[in-house]
Write a protein that holds these residues in place. Sequence first.
Motif, PDB file in Angstrom:
ATOM      1  N   LEU A   1       0.646  -1.620  -0.156  1.00  0.00           N
ATOM      2  CA  LEU A   1       0.063  -0.162   0.257  1.00  0.00           C
ATOM      3  C   LEU A   1       0.808   1.478  -0.418  1.00  0.00           C
ATOM      4  O   LEU A   1       2.170   1.167   0.852  1.00  0.00           O
ATOM      5  N   ARG A   2       0.503   2.195  -0.798  1.00  0.00           N
ATOM      6  CA  ARG A   2       1.335   3.288  -0.726  1.00  0.00           C
ATOM      7  C   ARG A   2       1.579   3.902   0.969  1.00  0.00           C
ATOM      8  O   ARG A   2       0.362   4.016   2.059  1.00  0.00           O
ATOM      9  N   HIS A   3       2.312   4.424   0.926  1.00  0.00           N
ATOM     10  CA  HIS A   3       3.095   5.374   2.187  1.00  0.00           C
ATOM     11  C   HIS A   3       2.293   6.695   2.748  1.00  0.00           C
ATOM     12  O   HIS A   3       2.103   7.090   1.729  1.00  0.00           O
ATOM     13  N   SER A   4       1.996   6.547   3.564  1.00  0.00           N
ATOM     14  CA  SER A   4       1.509   7.922   4.436  1.00  0.00           C
ATOM     15  C   SER A   4       2.009   8.857   4.049  1.00  0.00           C
ATOM     16  O   SER A   4       1.871  10.248   3.348  1.00  0.00           O
ATOM     17  N   GLY A   5       3.685   8.873   4.341  1.00  0.00           N
ATOM     18  CA  GLY A   5       4.410  10.102   3.986  1.00  0.00           C
ATOM     19  C   GLY A   5       4.494  10.071   1.873  1.00  0.00           C
ATOM     20  O   GLY A   5       5.091  11.726   2.446  1.00  0.00           O
ATOM     21  N   GLU A   6       4.395   9.651   1.717  1.00  0.00           N
ATOM     22  CA  GLU A   6       3.945   9.713   0.059  1.00  0.00           C
ATOM     23  C   GLU A   6       2.708  11.047  -0.867  1.00  0.00           C
ATOM     24  O   GLU A   6       2.992  11.733  -1.096  1.00  0.00           O
TER      25      GLU A   6
ATOM     26  N   ALA B   1     -10.750  21.361   6.276  1.00  0.00           N
ATOM     27  CA  ALA B   1     -11.618  20.737   5.188  1.00  0.00           C
ATOM     28  C   ALA B   1     -11.326  19.796   4.957  1.00  0.00           C
ATOM     29  O   ALA B   1     -10.676  18.498   5.208  1.00  0.00           O
ATOM     30  N   TYR B   2      -9.845  20.143   3.578  1.00  0.00           N
ATOM     31  CA  TYR B   2      -9.185  19.030   2.760  1.00  0.00           C
ATOM     32  C   TYR B   2      -8.292  18.678   3.517  1.00  0.00           C
ATOM     33  O   TYR B   2      -7.332  17.955   2.640  1.00  0.00           O
ATOM     34  N   ARG B   3      -7.363  19.322   3.712  1.00  0.00           N
ATOM     35  CA  ARG B   3      -6.034  18.546   4.666  1.00  0.00           C
ATOM     36  C   ARG B   3      -6.240  17.616   5.119  1.00  0.00           C
ATOM     37  O   ARG B   3      -7.169  16.786   5.556  1.00  0.00           O
ATOM     38  N   LEU B   4      -5.164  16.892   4.196  1.00  0.00           N
ATOM     39  CA  LEU B   4      -5.030  15.195   5.598  1.00  0.00           C
ATOM     40  C   LEU B   4      -5.304  15.511   7.086  1.00  0.00           C
ATOM     41  O   LEU B   4      -4.146  15.986   7.830  1.00  0.00           O
ATOM     42  N   ALA B   5      -5.579  14.425   7.397  1.00  0.00           N
ATOM     43  CA  ALA B   5      -6.035  14.426   9.072  1.00  0.00           C
ATOM     44  C   ALA B   5      -4.755  14.480   9.461  1.00  0.00           C
ATOM     45  O   ALA B   5      -4.584  15.428  10.883  1.00  0.00           O
ATOM     46  N   PHE B   6      -3.477  12.998   9.871  1.00  0.00           N
ATOM     47  CA  PHE B   6      -2.509  13.009  10.132  1.00  0.00           C
ATOM     48  C   PHE B   6      -1.907  14.493   9.836  1.00  0.00           C
ATOM     49  O   PHE B   6      -0.824  14.622  10.822  1.00  0.00           O
TER      50      PHE B   6
ATOM     51  N   THR C   1       3.391  14.288   0.994  1.00  0.00           N
ATOM     52  CA  THR C   1       4.207  15.245   0.031  1.00  0.00           C
ATOM     53  C   THR C   1       3.636  15.752  -1.071  1.00  0.00           C
ATOM     54  O   THR C   1       3.125  16.671  -1.882  1.00  0.00           O
ATOM     55  N   THR C   2       2.551  14.720  -1.692  1.00  0.00           N
ATOM     56  CA  THR C   2       1.584  15.173  -2.522  1.00  0.00           C
ATOM     57  C   THR C   2       0.834  15.767  -2.473  1.00  0.00           C
ATOM     58  O   THR C   2       0.226  17.251  -3.070  1.00  0.00           O
ATOM     59  N   ALA C   3       0.179  16.205  -2.019  1.00  0.00           N
ATOM     60  CA  ALA C   3      -0.660  16.695  -1.119  1.00  0.00           C
ATOM     61  C   ALA C   3      -0.442  18.347  -1.419  1.00  0.00           C
ATOM     62  O   ALA C   3      -1.581  19.083  -1.153  1.00  0.00           O
ATOM     63  N   ARG C   4       0.864  18.280  -0.758  1.00  0.00           N
ATOM     64  CA  ARG C   4       0.818  19.639  -0.199  1.00  0.00           C
ATOM     65  C   ARG C   4       0.910  20.695  -1.942  1.00  0.00           C
ATOM     66  O   ARG C   4       1.617  21.943  -1.667  1.00  0.00           O
ATOM     67  N   ASP C   5       1.235  20.011  -2.920  1.00  0.00           N
ATOM     68  CA  ASP C   5       1.932  20.501  -4.220  1.00  0.00           C
ATOM     69  C   ASP C   5       0.109  20.369  -5.309  1.00  0.00           C
ATOM     70  O   ASP C   5       0.090  20.362  -6.300  1.00  0.00           O
ATOM     71  N   VAL C   6      -1.207  20.414  -4.225  1.00  0.00           N
ATOM     72  CA  VAL C   6      -1.842  20.195  -5.122  1.00  0.00           C
ATOM     73  C   VAL C   6      -2.705  21.762  -5.770  1.00  0.00           C
ATOM     74  O   VAL C   6      -1.990  22.359  -5.564  1.00  0.00           O
ATOM     75  N   PRO C   7      -3.500  21.625  -7.375  1.00  0.00           N
ATOM     76  CA  PRO C   7      -3.728  23.183  -7.251  1.00  0.00           C
ATOM     77  C   PRO C   7      -4.535  23.283  -6.740  1.00  0.00           C
ATOM     78  O   PRO C   7      -5.284  22.747  -5.321  1.00  0.00           O
ATOM     79  N   ASP C   8      -3.670  24.957  -6.431  1.00  0.00           N
ATOM     80  CA  ASP C   8      -4.781  26.086  -5.435  1.00  0.00           C
ATOM     81  C   ASP C   8      -6.151  26.226  -5.374  1.00  0.00           C
ATOM     82  O   ASP C   8      -6.041  27.052  -7.005  1.00  0.00           O
ATOM     83  N   THR C   9      -7.229  25.798  -5.160  1.00  0.00           N
ATOM     84  CA  THR C   9      -8.737  25.852  -5.762  1.00  0.00           C
ATOM     85  C   THR C   9      -9.292  26.635  -4.296  1.00  0.00           C
ATOM     86  O   THR C   9      -8.687  26.435  -3.233  1.00  0.00           O
ATOM     87  N   PRO C  10     -10.151  26.779  -4.349  1.00  0.00           N
ATOM     88  CA  PRO C  10     -11.356  27.268  -2.500  1.00  0.00           C
ATOM     89  C   PRO C  10     -11.473  25.727  -2.158  1.00  0.00           C
ATOM     90  O   PRO C  10     -11.850  25.918  -1.149  1.00  0.00           O
ATOM     91  N   GLN C  11     -11.734  24.734  -2.452  1.00  0.00           N
ATOM     92  CA  GLN C  11     -11.767  23.545  -1.849  1.00  0.00           C
ATOM     93  C   GLN C  11     -10.225  23.120  -0.897  1.00  0.00           C
ATOM     94  O   GLN C  11     -10.242  22.617  -0.090  1.00  0.00           O
ATOM     95  N   SER C  12      -9.637  23.191  -1.845  1.00  0.00           N
ATOM     96  CA  SER C  12      -8.106  22.603  -1.644  1.00  0.00           C
ATOM     97  C   SER C  12      -7.263  23.410  -0.484  1.00  0.00           C
ATOM     98  O   SER C  12      -6.587  23.233   0.146  1.00  0.00           O
ATOM     99  N   ARG C  13      -7.995  24.734  -0.937  1.00  0.00           N
ATOM    100  CA  ARG C  13      -7.484  25.933   0.720  1.00  0.00           C
ATOM    101  C   ARG C  13      -7.827  26.002   1.719  1.00  0.00           C
ATOM    102  O   ARG C  13      -7.381  26.028   2.470  1.00  0.00           O
ATOM    103  N   ASN C  14      -8.831  25.414   1.860  1.00  0.00           N
ATOM    104  CA  ASN C  14     -10.558  25.095   3.081  1.00  0.00           C
ATOM    105  C   ASN C  14      -9.773  24.149   4.067  1.00  0.00           C
ATOM    106  O   ASN C  14      -8.688  23.549   3.590  1.00  0.00           O
TER     107      ASN C  14
END
Length: 280
Positions: A9-14, A32-37, A17-30
Amino acid sequence: MTDAPRHPLRHSGEDRTTARDVPDTPQSRNPAYRLAFADEDFLCRDDLRPVRLQLELMKPELLMDEAEIVSTVVLFGGARIPRPENKGNARTETLRDLTVQYDEARRFAKLVTEHSIATTGGRENVIVTGGGPGVMEAGNRGAADAGGRSIGLNIVLPHEQAPNEFVTPDLSFNFHYFAIRKMHFLMRASAVCVFPGGFGTLDELFESLTLIQTGRMARVPFLLFGEAFWRSIINWDALEQAGTIGAEDLKLFNFVETAEDALALMEDWPHPRTRREFER
């Protein structure tokens, strides 16, 4: 010998890292969208206190296991006791006189660490302190004098502080919860050594004694350095005479004056304990 295969299974650390570079949208800035951990604001919510308690218990435990720390010798003592060369700046005459305890703590930690390295490769009887100044610094410094490792269990305080320079960096931990920090002091303890100190030292002393008295922790050498100091601030005999403790409770600890006194009692200790005897 090959490394054990990773799980598929894919490692949580990966993903972190990937989540830091998602497109900047109203949804991704909120938030609520952050990874819980990876969401510090979420982890600091009141509802997450049980999770934070568990993390503070697990992180040092896992890292000390990975470092092969089997047992420890605990040094409690005052942060305000100065280095001997700084005793002229001490604010009381008593603190100036107590600089001898800094030297004794340093010498004791050096001797314990030398013996640990020679007999167990530095895995047993590793010095652990609160990681701060004063007697704590002396303990970590003595271990460093011997070329060995030592542990520092710091806690966040209202005033600025940092670990003393002698704590082994990868064994330097920081805590929010006093209770979890005190558990880590005792979970591996093969001896408890208490030098003069203030409220914090007294809290650590009496909680440790209570755990032993009530059978929540196995008996270990419990050594109070500086009999005159301890008898001047605690009327032990009055507690026994009042009946609030038993005569046998006064046998749970010993007064010592020197590193050699302490080592002799530790070597002659008749109650060996195992790694997992503390409140399983």
